[in-house]
Design an enzyme around this catalytic site. Structure first.
Site, PDB file in Angstrom:
ATOM      1  N   LYS A  48     -66.180  10.053  99.836  1.00 52.83           N
ATOM      2  CA  LYS A  48     -66.892   8.879  99.302  1.00 52.83           C
ATOM      3  C   LYS A  48     -66.269   7.584  99.824  1.00 52.83           C
ATOM      4  CE  LYS A  48     -65.810   7.306  94.991  1.00 52.83           C
ATOM      5  NZ  LYS A  48     -65.448   5.885  94.895  1.00 52.83           N
ATOM      6  N   ASN A  49     -64.940   7.498  99.727  1.00 45.97           N
ATOM      7  CA  ASN A  49     -64.310   6.215 100.041  1.00 45.97           C
ATOM      8  C   ASN A  49     -64.204   5.950 101.537  1.00 45.97           C
ATOM      9  OD1 ASN A  49     -64.223   5.641  97.368  1.00 45.97           O
ATOM     10  ND2 ASN A  49     -62.041   6.130  97.097  1.00 45.97           N
ATOM     11  N   CYS A  88     -63.385  -4.583  85.815  1.00 47.00           N
ATOM     12  CA  CYS A  88     -63.385  -3.159  86.158  1.00 47.00           C
ATOM     13  C   CYS A  88     -62.624  -2.406  85.075  1.00 47.00           C
ATOM     14  CB  CYS A  88     -62.709  -2.956  87.506  1.00 47.00           C
ATOM     15  SG  CYS A  88     -62.688  -1.238  88.009  1.00 47.00           S
ATOM     16  N   ARG A 143     -58.847  -6.083  89.255  1.00 50.12           N
ATOM     17  CA  ARG A 143     -59.078  -5.751  90.678  1.00 50.12           C
ATOM     18  C   ARG A 143     -59.533  -7.002  91.400  1.00 50.12           C
ATOM     19  NH1 ARG A 143     -62.357  -0.208  91.118  1.00 50.12           N
ATOM     20  NH2 ARG A 143     -61.637  -0.246  93.256  1.00 50.12           N
ATOM     21  N   ASP A 158     -56.206   7.786  92.592  1.00 53.38           N
ATOM     22  CA  ASP A 158     -57.458   8.448  92.216  1.00 53.38           C
ATOM     23  C   ASP A 158     -57.269   9.880  91.711  1.00 53.38           C
ATOM     24  OD1 ASP A 158     -58.832   6.179  92.859  1.00 53.38           O
ATOM     25  OD2 ASP A 158     -59.477   6.869  94.835  1.00 53.38           O
TER      26      ASP A 158
HETATM   27  N1  EPU Z   1     -55.345  -6.067  95.027  1.00 54.97           N
HETATM   28  C1  EPU Z   1     -55.007  -7.400  95.006  1.00 54.97           C
HETATM   29  N2  EPU Z   1     -55.804  -8.272  95.691  1.00 54.97           N
HETATM   30  C2  EPU Z   1     -56.897  -7.877  96.408  1.00 54.97           C
HETATM   31  C3  EPU Z   1     -57.239  -6.518  96.424  1.00 54.97           C
HETATM   32  C4  EPU Z   1     -56.436  -5.618  95.721  1.00 54.97           C
HETATM   33  O1  EPU Z   1     -54.023  -7.784  94.389  1.00 54.97           O
HETATM   34  O2  EPU Z   1     -57.561  -8.722  97.001  1.00 54.97           O
HETATM   35  C5  EPU Z   1     -54.508  -5.093  94.302  1.00 54.97           C
HETATM   36  C6  EPU Z   1     -55.295  -4.312  93.251  1.00 54.97           C
HETATM   37  O3  EPU Z   1     -55.356  -5.004  92.033  1.00 54.97           O
HETATM   38  C7  EPU Z   1     -54.498  -3.032  93.156  1.00 54.97           C
HETATM   39  C8  EPU Z   1     -54.011  -2.825  94.586  1.00 54.97           C
HETATM   40  O4  EPU Z   1     -54.103  -4.112  95.228  1.00 54.97           O
HETATM   41  O5  EPU Z   1     -53.369  -3.216  92.326  1.00 54.97           O
HETATM   42  C9  EPU Z   1     -54.785  -1.826  95.398  1.00 54.97           C
HETATM   43  O6  EPU Z   1     -56.186  -2.077  95.296  1.00 54.97           O
HETATM   44  P1  EPU Z   1     -57.163  -1.783  96.509  1.00 54.97           P
HETATM   45  O7  EPU Z   1     -57.753  -3.061  96.970  1.00 54.97           O
HETATM   46  O8  EPU Z   1     -56.472  -0.932  97.506  1.00 54.97           O
HETATM   47  O9  EPU Z   1     -58.312  -0.937  95.798  1.00 54.97           O
HETATM   48  P2  EPU Z   1     -59.798  -0.922  96.288  1.00 54.97           P
HETATM   49  O10 EPU Z   1     -59.836  -1.079  97.741  1.00 54.97           O
HETATM   50  O11 EPU Z   1     -60.605  -1.837  95.447  1.00 54.97           O
HETATM   51  C10 EPU Z   1     -59.932   1.631  96.779  1.00 54.97           C
HETATM   52  C11 EPU Z   1     -60.757   2.794  96.337  1.00 54.97           C
HETATM   53  C12 EPU Z   1     -60.387   3.137  94.905  1.00 54.97           C
HETATM   54  C13 EPU Z   1     -58.906   3.492  94.885  1.00 54.97           C
HETATM   55  C14 EPU Z   1     -58.077   2.328  95.435  1.00 54.97           C
HETATM   56  C15 EPU Z   1     -56.604   2.657  95.552  1.00 54.97           C
HETATM   57  C16 EPU Z   1     -62.795   2.589  97.588  1.00 54.97           C
HETATM   58  C17 EPU Z   1     -64.246   2.307  97.614  1.00 54.97           C
HETATM   59  N3  EPU Z   1     -62.166   2.446  96.418  1.00 54.97           N
HETATM   60  O12 EPU Z   1     -60.233   0.556  95.907  1.00 54.97           O
HETATM   61  O13 EPU Z   1     -61.144   4.289  94.571  1.00 54.97           O
HETATM   62  O14 EPU Z   1     -58.495   3.755  93.562  1.00 54.97           O
HETATM   63  O15 EPU Z   1     -58.556   1.977  96.755  1.00 54.97           O
HETATM   64  O16 EPU Z   1     -56.402   3.739  96.371  1.00 54.97           O
HETATM   65  O17 EPU Z   1     -62.215   2.953  98.598  1.00 54.97           O
HETATM   66  C18 EPU Z   1     -62.226   5.760  93.103  1.00 54.97           C
HETATM   67  O18 EPU Z   1     -62.648   6.374  94.114  1.00 54.97           O
HETATM   68  O19 EPU Z   1     -62.332   6.229  91.944  1.00 54.97           O
HETATM   69  C19 EPU Z   1     -61.581   4.465  93.283  1.00 54.97           C
HETATM   70  C20 EPU Z   1     -61.426   3.611  92.282  1.00 54.97           C
END
Ligand code: EPU
Length: 433
Positions: free
Chosen positions: A23-24, A123, A128, A314
């Site tokens: 998915k991701n 969220c 996030r 995850d």
């Molecule tokens: N963060 C920041 N600033 C940003 C972005 C993120 O501080 O601009 C912080 C977040 O708050 C968090 C950390 O960085 O503490 C990591 O967040 P990340 O941005 O990596 O998460 P994401 O990209 O929004 C993806 C997956 C999530 C998975 C996370 C961590 C996708 C579509 N989503 O989210 O997947 O938990 O990476 O591995 O790829 C799931 O599949 O259930 C899911 C939530």
């Protein structure tokens, strides 16, 4: 009506089960269809509501999406092609439903010079922010304003720059995807420092390279992109879903069964397999499969969810459920999303003994769980409740099971094939007593 999963626990799961495409990985790849007018074909895209939501976002952005070929599984492909390059707006109603919709921002801006994308908002798994996405795009020369809940971005042509993508919790996964998919069309060279190393980002980078992008350093924390003037279409097979693989493996382990999970990349699961071994699980693996045989009871262990190559956040909820039956005290930490513990009160309803500390769950193993009615609150929390329900004595009813359809293709059918007594109901349940 959201539907529910009804599980009668206590049957060890045995047999062989295959996983779908990731998915991701699929979501940011689908967004990158915006980067070219030529067709993109993605093989092995899972049938999930998140995929359907992104198809809708893309359709409003002028992209035609259609499934190629009948049937399910690896033979199925999603074909995407831009038909109209004028729309630039991703609406709140859709982005709120699925945050990964925000991944259209980078590609839209790079290709159309303008993007109006809703901020995703709150969220259930904790804060996030998207500051790193915006910081990265601003470094590439985007002019960004925030108004009425939307990010309004403009750029004649993006220009290469050095961008740091790591925040307090480590690198950002979709932030890396967003900035990487913009940098491929920027003028000159971009250096992404603190880039996410997740296999899903590597896979996205490979797709972009097939489209004509020039990228080095994928899978490391420093990725170099040399911008090109245009990208073409491509066909690409998506990597297997390592989170689905880990969830199915943990389901077998929780029930004391022996299962083979096929169609996986064992290397992507190294941290999970390491922890399974620490819990006493017997493991074997081949080129594209893993086999697990669980002892009863499991040994307690320490698990820390961290950016790749760590244990994925995850699967933190699923681990918490499995450790609820270990022979002693386990510590489950989440360094990525320290507030991602909404599953804990529901697991406690099933008889687990779990206390919460900042960023962690302290799990005191019990001899048995007992079935109850519980409510799913997010995708992985729901998966944790399924695992607990599979072990609990008696009947467990998981309400709001639609969460599972966002990230697991036919989870009930796959578990049933391993022997689980599980059914799905769309019928309204009697009012809560
Ligand atoms: N963060 C920041 N600033 C940003 C972005 C993120 O501080 O601009 C912080 C977040 O708050 C968090 C950390 O960085 O503490 C990591 O967040 P990340 O941005 O990596 O998460 P994401 O990209 O929004 C993806 C997956 C999530 C998975 C996370 C961590 C996708 C579509 N989503 O989210 O997947 O938990 O990476 O591995 O790829 C799931 O599949 O259930 C899911 C939530």
């Amino acid at each position: 009506m959201a539907g529910a999963f009804l599980i009668t626990g206590g049957t060890p799961l045995n047999g062989t089960v295959g996983v779908a495409g990731s998915k991701n990985a699929a979501l940011p790849m689908m967004a990158s269809a915006l980067l070219t007018d030529e067709p993109m074909v993605l093989d092995g895209v899972p049938r999930l509501t998140d995929v359907a939501t992104l198809c809708r976002v893309l359709s409003e952005l002028g992209v035609a999406a259609a499934w190629d070929g009948a049937g399910a599984g690896p033979s199925r492909a999603l074909r995407l092609q831009v038909l109209d390059r004028s729309p630039v707006r991703a609406r709140y109603a859709l982005v709120r439903r699925m945050r990964a919709s925000f991944c259209v921002l980078g590609p839209l801006l790079a290709r159309r010079g303008r993007a109006v994308v809703s901020l995703p908002g709150g969220c259930r798994i904790g804060p996030r922010p998207v500051d790193l996405h915006l910081k990265g795009l601003a470094a590439l020369g985007a002019e960004l304003t925030l108004a009425h809940g939307y990010v309004i971005a403009r750029a004649q042509r993006l220009r290469g720059a050095t961008v740091d993508l790591s925040g307090p919790a480590g690198p950002t996964v979709t932030g890396t995807a967003n900035v990487l998919s913009a940098a491929v069309l920027a003028r000159g060279e971009t250096l992404l420092r603190g880039a996410a190393r997740e296999p899903e980002i590597v896979d996205l980078g490979r797709l972009l390279c097939r489209m004509g992008a020039r990228i080095d350093g994928l899978g490391t924390d420093t990725v170099r992109v040399r911008g090109v003037d245009g990208l073409g279409g491509a066909r690409h097979r998506i990597i297997p879903d390592r989170i689905e693989a880990a969830t199915l493996a943990l389901a077998a382990v929780a029930t004391g069964g022996t299962a083979t999970v096929t169609g996986v990349v064992p290397g992507h699961l190294a941290a999970v397999l390491d922890r399974l071994a620490a819990a006493g699980v017997e493991l074997a693996s081949g080129a594209d499969w893993i086999r697990l045989s669980a002892p009863r009871p499991l040994r307690p262990c320490r698990i820390t969810a961290a950016p790749y190559p760590g244990v994925p956040s995850d699967v933190q909820a699923q681990w918490t459920a499995v450790m609820a039956l270990a022979s002693g005290r386990s510590m489950v930490r989440d360094r990525v999303f320290p507030e991602r513990f909404a599953h804990v009160p529901e697991l406690v309803r099933l008889g687990a003994r779990i206390g919460l500390a900042p960023g962690a769950a302290v799990v005191d193993g019990v001899a048995r769980l007992s079935g109850a009615r519980v409510t799913a609150s997010d995708l992985r929390a729901s998966a944790a409740l399924v695992l607990a329900g599979l072990v609990a004595r008696g009947r467990t009813c998981i309400e709001q099971a639609h969460w599972l359809d966002r990230g697991y293709e036919a989870l009930d059918r796959k578990l049933a094939r391993l022997g689980a007594v599980i059914e799905r109901t769309e019928a309204a349940l009697p009012a809560l007593g």
